[in-house]
Scaffold this motif. Sequence first.
Motif, mmCIF file in Angstrom:
data_model
loop_
_atom_site.group_PDB
_atom_site.id
_atom_site.type_symbol
_atom_site.label_atom_id
_atom_site.label_comp_id
_atom_site.label_asym_id
_atom_site.label_seq_id
_atom_site.Cartn_x
_atom_site.Cartn_y
_atom_site.Cartn_z
ATOM 1 N N GLY A 64 -6.773 -73.670 20.301
ATOM 2 C CA GLY A 64 -6.743 -72.307 20.789
ATOM 3 C C GLY A 64 -5.791 -71.406 19.983
ATOM 4 N N THR A 65 -5.477 -70.306 20.588
ATOM 5 C CA THR A 65 -4.590 -69.324 19.960
ATOM 6 C C THR A 65 -3.467 -68.960 20.934
ATOM 7 O OG1 THR A 65 -6.463 -68.441 18.689
ATOM 8 C CG2 THR A 65 -4.510 -67.056 18.814
ATOM 9 N N GLU A 96 1.852 -72.156 17.817
ATOM 10 C CA GLU A 96 0.754 -71.935 16.874
ATOM 11 C C GLU A 96 0.250 -70.514 17.045
ATOM 12 O OE1 GLU A 96 -1.726 -76.061 16.416
ATOM 13 O OE2 GLU A 96 -2.666 -74.427 17.469
ATOM 14 N N CYS A 97 0.120 -69.797 15.935
ATOM 15 C CA CYS A 97 -0.309 -68.403 16.021
ATOM 16 C C CYS A 97 -1.464 -68.181 15.056
ATOM 17 C CB CYS A 97 0.827 -67.471 15.612
ATOM 18 S SG CYS A 97 2.327 -67.721 16.575
ATOM 19 N N LEU A 120 1.209 -70.717 11.354
ATOM 20 C CA LEU A 120 0.226 -69.641 11.194
ATOM 21 C C LEU A 120 -1.075 -70.152 10.580
ATOM 22 C CD1 LEU A 120 2.283 -66.612 9.829
ATOM 23 C CD2 LEU A 120 0.686 -66.543 11.727
ATOM 24 N N GLY A 121 -2.180 -69.927 11.267
ATOM 25 C CA GLY A 121 -3.485 -70.399 10.778
ATOM 26 C C GLY A 121 -4.092 -69.410 9.805
ATOM 27 N N ARG A 141 -3.817 -58.699 6.818
ATOM 28 C CA ARG A 141 -3.271 -58.812 8.176
ATOM 29 C C ARG A 141 -2.329 -60.026 8.258
ATOM 30 N NH1 ARG A 141 -4.874 -56.854 13.527
ATOM 31 N NH2 ARG A 141 -3.061 -57.464 14.747
ATOM 32 N N PHE A 142 -2.731 -61.120 7.585
ATOM 33 C CA PHE A 142 -1.853 -62.297 7.573
ATOM 34 C C PHE A 142 -0.508 -61.951 6.936
ATOM 35 C CE2 PHE A 142 -0.116 -65.481 4.662
ATOM 36 C CZ PHE A 142 0.353 -66.406 5.578
ATOM 37 N N LEU A 143 -0.552 -61.258 5.781
ATOM 38 C CA LEU A 143 0.696 -60.937 5.074
ATOM 39 C C LEU A 143 1.610 -60.082 5.947
ATOM 40 C CD1 LEU A 143 -0.687 -60.197 1.495
ATOM 41 C CD2 LEU A 143 0.785 -62.109 2.180
ATOM 42 N N GLU A 144 1.002 -59.120 6.634
ATOM 43 C CA GLU A 144 1.799 -58.237 7.503
ATOM 44 C C GLU A 144 2.474 -59.063 8.610
ATOM 45 O OE1 GLU A 144 -0.740 -54.970 8.846
ATOM 46 O OE2 GLU A 144 0.475 -54.942 10.681
ATOM 47 N N GLU A 145 1.705 -59.953 9.214
ATOM 48 C CA GLU A 145 2.256 -60.704 10.351
ATOM 49 C C GLU A 145 3.247 -61.776 9.889
ATOM 50 O OE1 GLU A 145 -0.929 -61.832 12.981
ATOM 51 O OE2 GLU A 145 -1.592 -59.752 13.167
ATOM 52 N N TYR A 146 3.012 -62.327 8.693
ATOM 53 C CA TYR A 146 3.965 -63.301 8.152
ATOM 54 C C TYR A 146 5.327 -62.625 7.978
ATOM 55 C CZ TYR A 146 5.956 -66.894 5.111
ATOM 56 O OH TYR A 146 6.770 -67.877 4.581
ATOM 57 N N ARG A 147 5.294 -61.422 7.385
ATOM 58 C CA ARG A 147 6.560 -60.692 7.155
ATOM 59 C C ARG A 147 7.203 -60.297 8.484
ATOM 60 N NH1 ARG A 147 3.426 -57.921 2.702
ATOM 61 N NH2 ARG A 147 3.764 -59.371 0.980
ATOM 62 N N ASN A 148 6.369 -59.939 9.418
ATOM 63 C CA ASN A 148 6.848 -59.577 10.761
ATOM 64 C C ASN A 148 7.583 -60.779 11.388
ATOM 65 O OD1 ASN A 148 7.103 -58.047 13.026
ATOM 66 N ND2 ASN A 148 4.980 -58.272 13.721
#
Length: 383
Positions: A64-65, A96-97, A120-121, A141-148
């Motif tokens: 899941g998420t 897990e995100c 992060l998946g 979107r992944f890059l933004e959330e990784y940095r976040n």
Amino acid sequence: MDRRELGIYVHIPFCLKKCAYCDFLSFPAKKDTQRAYFRALREEIAAFSPEGGMEAVSVYFGGGTPSLPDAEEIVRTLETVRGVFSLSADAEITIECNPGTLDGEKPGAYKEAGFNRLSLGLQSMDNDLLRTLGRIHTRERFLEEYRNARGAGFENINVDLMYGLPGQSLSSFARTLSEVISLKPEHISAYGLMIEEGTPFWERYHEDDLAKQRGDKPLFLPDEEEEGRMTDLMKKTLRKNGIFRYEISNYARRGRESRHNTGYWKRREYAGFGLGASGQIGKIRYRNTSILEEYLKHPGMREEETSLTREDEIAETLILGLRMTEGVDLRLFQECFGIRAEDLFREQIGRFLEEGLLEMSDDHLRLTERGFDVSNLVMCTFV
Ligand code: SF4
């Protein structure tokens, strides 16, 4: 009283939508279903009575998420875990995100609640491949959330990757690897795509009637040799960048190996909570119901419970131990089972040592580099 180390797994089955290859226990659900689920989940956890000496060294919220529901539900559930279990001071607490859901204040809320590791998946940096997989996010979107997540103070991040994907070339995989490495994650998990029955990918791969009715194109995968080249490239590139393989599909910087997953491979006891979650306490292995209606009515209802035999435990110790590059601790094996693994499996171990698929040193039995490529063949002889 002896200290008994324990891992805790909490299953959050919700996803925004189903990916095309996924056969995990996960599905979309409305907010009120999610709320009812978290009520049941906390009820199940609160009803657990830990046995004397148990100390949780890892907690893992998987799915899941888990990053899809309101952060408050996750935070309250972790509080419930803390209320029931004694957690070691340095417990690894992972969530897990999935990119596309880790927005706004969530990373900060998780950090404040005590999560200290984030997984992060990503799967790929190639937006076309992400679309093919049915993922909800893009590379950006992944890059933004990784940095976040880094900004919120997460110093231990895993990135999940996949390879052997439909239409994936070696150079596309190389680009993904180098972009991910440049972000300096502490851990990378990388899995070859498996085509699982009951998924849209299965229907397309086998060109069955459902896929034809939908007008889906057949699915072409890289051949075995190309997939082998991807594995080689990954091993070499990661090693060169200080990220070492420590398990068949897992790579980490020194000291950043996943404590939770290592617990499974070393057969540490674990308590599982939530829909379809498994656990093993003592010799009892159990699995919760995977029917949501049943779980909501009777949180923690089990659909399976078995008592492991000595033979089961011996086979698991060898098979799971060989998944790790450190291998099986032969001295511990003898202490546990009162017999040497080398005597019990004299013929098999002798043959694989001779063929260069296994090696033995420092009281450990482990797969060689070549052995890892044919690990299933070696492991199945111990069943
Ligand atoms: S996000 Fe993960 S669990 Fe959810 S559908 Fe996709 S692969 Fe399955």
